[in-house]
Design a protein around this motif. Structure first.
Motif, PDB file in Angstrom:
ATOM      1  N   UNK A   8       0.973  -1.164   0.424  1.00 44.00           N
ATOM      2  CA  UNK A   8       0.134  -0.224   0.114  1.00 44.00           C
ATOM      3  C   UNK A   8       0.827   1.005   0.384  1.00 44.00           C
ATOM      4  N   UNK A   9       2.407   0.907   0.727  1.00 44.79           N
ATOM      5  CA  UNK A   9       2.605   2.141   0.495  1.00 44.79           C
ATOM      6  C   UNK A   9       3.270   2.494  -0.926  1.00 44.79           C
ATOM      7  N   UNK A  10       3.963   1.810  -1.656  1.00 45.53           N
ATOM      8  CA  UNK A  10       4.132   1.692  -3.148  1.00 45.53           C
ATOM      9  C   UNK A  10       3.114   1.832  -3.853  1.00 45.53           C
ATOM     10  N   UNK A  11       1.783   1.894  -3.436  1.00 47.00           N
ATOM     11  CA  UNK A  11       0.762   2.124  -4.031  1.00 47.00           C
ATOM     12  C   UNK A  11       0.435   3.800  -4.661  1.00 47.00           C
ATOM     13  N   UNK A  12       0.859   3.831  -2.734  1.00 51.33           N
ATOM     14  CA  UNK A  12       0.552   5.495  -2.462  1.00 51.33           C
ATOM     15  C   UNK A  12       1.909   5.873  -3.446  1.00 51.33           C
ATOM     16  N   UNK A  13       2.738   5.703  -3.524  1.00 54.16           N
ATOM     17  CA  UNK A  13       3.811   6.747  -4.306  1.00 54.16           C
ATOM     18  C   UNK A  13       3.584   6.084  -5.880  1.00 54.16           C
ATOM     19  N   UNK A  14       2.864   5.165  -6.038  1.00 52.22           N
ATOM     20  CA  UNK A  14       2.577   5.177  -7.959  1.00 52.22           C
ATOM     21  C   UNK A  14       1.425   6.637  -8.041  1.00 52.22           C
ATOM     22  N   UNK A  15       0.615   6.500  -7.018  1.00 48.07           N
ATOM     23  CA  UNK A  15      -0.621   8.007  -7.088  1.00 48.07           C
ATOM     24  C   UNK A  15       0.019   9.165  -7.095  1.00 48.07           C
ATOM     25  N   UNK A  16       1.560   9.573  -6.202  1.00 45.71           N
ATOM     26  CA  UNK A  16       1.680  10.656  -5.867  1.00 45.71           C
ATOM     27  C   UNK A  16       2.817  10.783  -7.560  1.00 45.71           C
ATOM     28  N   UNK A  61       5.410  -3.551  -7.900  1.00 48.56           N
ATOM     29  CA  UNK A  61       5.157  -4.342  -7.267  1.00 48.56           C
ATOM     30  C   UNK A  61       3.974  -5.688  -7.677  1.00 48.56           C
ATOM     31  N   UNK A  62       4.256  -5.535  -9.272  1.00 44.00           N
ATOM     32  CA  UNK A  62       3.340  -6.681  -9.863  1.00 44.00           C
ATOM     33  C   UNK A  62       4.846  -7.800  -9.646  1.00 44.00           C
ATOM     34  N   UNK A  63       5.712  -7.396  -9.895  1.00 42.79           N
ATOM     35  CA  UNK A  63       7.078  -8.554 -10.212  1.00 42.79           C
ATOM     36  C   UNK A  63       6.680  -9.037  -8.824  1.00 42.79           C
ATOM     37  N   UNK A  64       7.129  -8.762  -7.183  1.00 41.42           N
ATOM     38  CA  UNK A  64       7.375  -9.018  -6.064  1.00 41.42           C
ATOM     39  C   UNK A  64       6.129  -9.495  -5.829  1.00 41.42           C
ATOM     40  N   UNK A  65       5.007  -9.938  -7.085  1.00 42.41           N
ATOM     41  CA  UNK A  65       3.431 -10.655  -5.981  1.00 42.41           C
ATOM     42  C   UNK A  65       2.855  -9.211  -5.644  1.00 42.41           C
ATOM     43  N   UNK A  66       2.807  -8.502  -5.505  1.00 40.63           N
ATOM     44  CA  UNK A  66       1.875  -7.875  -5.324  1.00 40.63           C
ATOM     45  C   UNK A  66       0.855  -7.387  -6.262  1.00 40.63           C
ATOM     46  N   UNK A  67       0.403  -6.250  -5.839  1.00 43.81           N
ATOM     47  CA  UNK A  67      -1.253  -5.756  -6.741  1.00 43.81           C
ATOM     48  C   UNK A  67      -0.981  -4.557  -7.281  1.00 43.81           C
ATOM     49  N   UNK A  68      -0.622  -3.567  -8.446  1.00 42.38           N
ATOM     50  CA  UNK A  68       0.056  -2.239  -8.512  1.00 42.38           C
ATOM     51  C   UNK A  68      -2.039  -1.139  -8.900  1.00 42.38           C
ATOM     52  N   UNK A  69      -2.036  -0.315  -8.045  1.00 46.33           N
ATOM     53  CA  UNK A  69      -3.277   0.166  -8.711  1.00 46.33           C
ATOM     54  C   UNK A  69      -3.222   1.596  -9.730  1.00 46.33           C
ATOM     55  N   UNK A  70      -3.631   0.973 -10.154  1.00 46.18           N
ATOM     56  CA  UNK A  70      -3.457   2.461 -11.067  1.00 46.18           C
ATOM     57  C   UNK A  70      -4.156   3.239 -10.990  1.00 46.18           C
ATOM     58  N   UNK A  71      -3.944   4.311 -10.609  1.00 49.51           N
ATOM     59  CA  UNK A  71      -5.340   5.679  -9.483  1.00 49.51           C
ATOM     60  C   UNK A  71      -5.606   6.225 -10.634  1.00 49.51           C
ATOM     61  N   UNK A  72      -7.077   7.334  -9.998  1.00 50.40           N
ATOM     62  CA  UNK A  72      -7.825   8.071 -10.270  1.00 50.40           C
ATOM     63  C   UNK A  72      -7.016   9.563 -10.148  1.00 50.40           C
TER      64      UNK A  72
END
Ligand SMILES: [Fe+2]
Ligand SMILES: [Fe+2]
Length: 171
Positions: A8-16, A61-72
């Motif tokens: 979730x921290x990485x997904x927050x950074x994806x948004x930023x 994120x995806x490579x490490x078995x997580x799920x990347x979220x493409x944000x609005x």
């Protein structure tokens, strides 16, 4: 496998990073409508770089078995009072991003995720470069003040500033 906290921290950074790209795209477009062609090119390129920062995170994120979220994304501002105002906004934004990246690095240490900690070092180094570049630009603009000739030269030269400075860090 990524821990939920790290994911979730990485997904927050994806948004930023996505938001940075969107903001700089809006800035580029504004500069273009003001007849500041060099500044526009600099900002279009900067927008592309932020998109690459986002992409690297998505793939990690995806490579490490997580799920990347493409944000609005929220709609960025359309108007700037001046070039000075635009680049001050950019510098403030980069300082905010650096703080967020430092927080993310801290979370990696707390969670003992040394792989992500290592991955994030690229972002730490990138932020040092980007903040330094934004400060250099602000110093130049302060020196120029309201001098039209100076602003003309600034707009002409900023394209080469971007090439020379970001050449070593962009992918
Ligand atoms: Fe970035
Ligand atoms: Fe940035």
């Amino acid at each position: 496998m990524l821990k939920k906290e790290i994911e979730s921290a990485l997904n927050a950074q994806i948004l930023i990073e996505a938001e940075s790209s969107q903001i700089y795209l809006a800035m580029a477009s504004w500069a273009e409508t003001q007849g500041l062609g060099g500044t526009a090119q600099f900002l279009y390129k900067h927008s592309d770089e932020e998109r690459i920062h986002m992409l690297k995170l998505v793939q990690y994120v995806n490579e490490r078995g997580g799920k990347a979220v493409v944000p609005a994304l929220p709609k960025p501002g359309e108007e700037y009072e001046s070039l000075n105002n635009l680049f001050q906004t950019l510098l403030d934004h980069e300082v905010m991003v650096s703080n967020e990246i430092n927080n993310l690095v801290e979370i990696c240490l707390q969670q003992k995720d040394y792989t992500t900690h290592n991955f994030m070092q690229w972002y730490v180094a990138e932020q040092i470069e980007e903040e330094a570049l934004a400060r250099t630009i602000m110093d130049k603009l302060r020196m120029i003040g309201a001098d039209k000739g100076g602003l003309y030269l600034f707009d002409r030269d900023i394209e080469s500033i971007s090439m020379a400075t970001t050449g070593s860090v962009s992918q």
